[in-house]
Design a protein around this motif. Sequence first.
Motif, PDB file in Angstrom:
ATOM      1  N   LYS A   1      -7.368   8.561   2.500  1.00  0.00           N
ATOM      2  CA  LYS A   1      -7.908   8.377   1.136  1.00  0.00           C
ATOM      3  C   LYS A   1      -8.090   9.718   0.432  1.00  0.00           C
ATOM      4  CE  LYS A   1     -10.567   4.099   1.010  1.00  0.00           C
ATOM      5  NZ  LYS A   1      -9.426   3.371   0.486  1.00  0.00           N
TER       6      LYS A   1
ATOM      7  N   ARG B   1       0.809  -1.233   0.000  1.00  0.00           N
ATOM      8  CA  ARG B   1       0.000   0.000   0.000  1.00  0.00           C
ATOM      9  C   ARG B   1       0.832   1.268   0.000  1.00  0.00           C
ATOM     10  NH1 ARG B   1      -5.819  -0.814   0.689  1.00  0.00           N
ATOM     11  NH2 ARG B   1      -5.968  -3.075   0.754  1.00  0.00           N
TER      12      ARG B   1
ATOM     13  N   LEU C   1       3.521   5.189   8.443  1.00  0.00           N
ATOM     14  CA  LEU C   1       3.928   6.012   7.299  1.00  0.00           C
ATOM     15  C   LEU C   1       5.192   6.840   7.519  1.00  0.00           C
ATOM     16  CD1 LEU C   1       0.446   7.487   6.237  1.00  0.00           C
ATOM     17  CD2 LEU C   1       1.718   5.681   5.075  1.00  0.00           C
TER      18      LEU C   1
ATOM     19  N   MET D   1      -5.133  12.076  10.187  1.00  0.00           N
ATOM     20  CA  MET D   1      -5.100  12.161   8.727  1.00  0.00           C
ATOM     21  C   MET D   1      -6.299  11.466   8.101  1.00  0.00           C
ATOM     22  SD  MET D   1      -2.097  10.460   6.460  1.00  0.00           S
ATOM     23  CE  MET D   1      -2.741   8.800   6.528  1.00  0.00           C
TER      24      MET D   1
END
Length: 335
Positions: free
Chosen positions: A228, A41, A164, A225
């Motif tokens: 998408k 991803r 991330l 956050m």
Amino acid sequence: MTPLFYASRITGTGSAFPERRLTNNDLAQTIETNDEWIRERTGICERRISDLTQTSERNSSLGFLASQRALEMAGKTPEDIDAIFYGTCSPDTLVPSTACWLQMKLGAKKAWAVDLNAACSSFVFGLSMADQYIRTGQIKTALVVGSEVLSSIINWQDRSTSILFGDGGGAVVVERTPAESPRRILSSHLKSDGQLWELFYIQAGGSNQPVTPEIAGKNLDKMMMKGKEIFKVAVKSLADYAIEAIEANGLKIQDVDWMIPHQANLRIIEAVARRLDFPMERVLVNIDRYGNTSSATVPTALDEAVRDGRIQPGHTLLFDVFGAGLTYGSLLLRW
Ligand code: ACO
């Protein structure tokens, strides 16, 4: 308008990362995730995380090491620096600025120093500002830094964000050059859209909402956050701003030798390359090893490619970024 006699050019690059590697498998020990999901991803395999008990791994320390390396490459000393532009959203302290901590550590006695926060776009915003000061003749030599200790503002229980980000710092020395010099910053293009603040923010920790034990317990002082939504805006804005910079200089995307995009997700970068019909082999990527280091992604990827010889004199480089705010920016330069 008064004609400009000067342009600016990057003459040195440097980067620094904390020692500790945090792999996807390490993360899977504490949250429900796995290496395959994260790689597929995001393209991230590991990231670096500061040990804040070590003074050498704080934000300004990473900025300091990166700056020393950039100064060495440029053949400059700290006394040569007129101004320090320090891009960060994870400062050592809110006051004084991390730029001032760095100025003290370097002994850059004559430099004025300022932090700027355009989140992940901060480095490109700072570079654009340094370029303006140099072009108008106000300063000769600037240090532009993008450095982050994002691990201090991660909610480690939130698997949608904690996978991330990483820590690291990058720096460049920017110097005055004649306006007609072929090797120079060609143009920069900046934009902000505060309407989209809700896509990425930290709720508490500013004057809106001071941090109390209860707030900290709910992790409201950490990054939040809407992944998408950001993904979609990022792909479109990175592609649009790349085109704006290229067209402003009468060039075509094929004229760009290296694109250095903000490293938020490899899938975002690949989607932008597809949209621009630009080959991935000419996109500089370091997200696999460092994750999203916010303002540090562009200067660290640049430094790596300068040092390993991929970037050569005469190459045309495109920096292309987006960040919380939201903020966007592109900058075209001839190396
Ligand atoms: N591990 C395993 N599974 C997960 C994880 C994880 N870490 N996170 C989410 N999932 C699950 C979800 O629960 C969901 O499961 P479901 O289908 O059963 O409901 C599934 O995986 C898909 O989740 P999505 O959120 O739809 O995954 P997506 O493909 O959108 O990827 C990601 C999420 C990686 C965050 C992506 O949206 C993204 O990268 N967005 C952009 C982020 C970004 O640019 N951030 C930077 C902002 S600005 C700045 O740099 C400061």
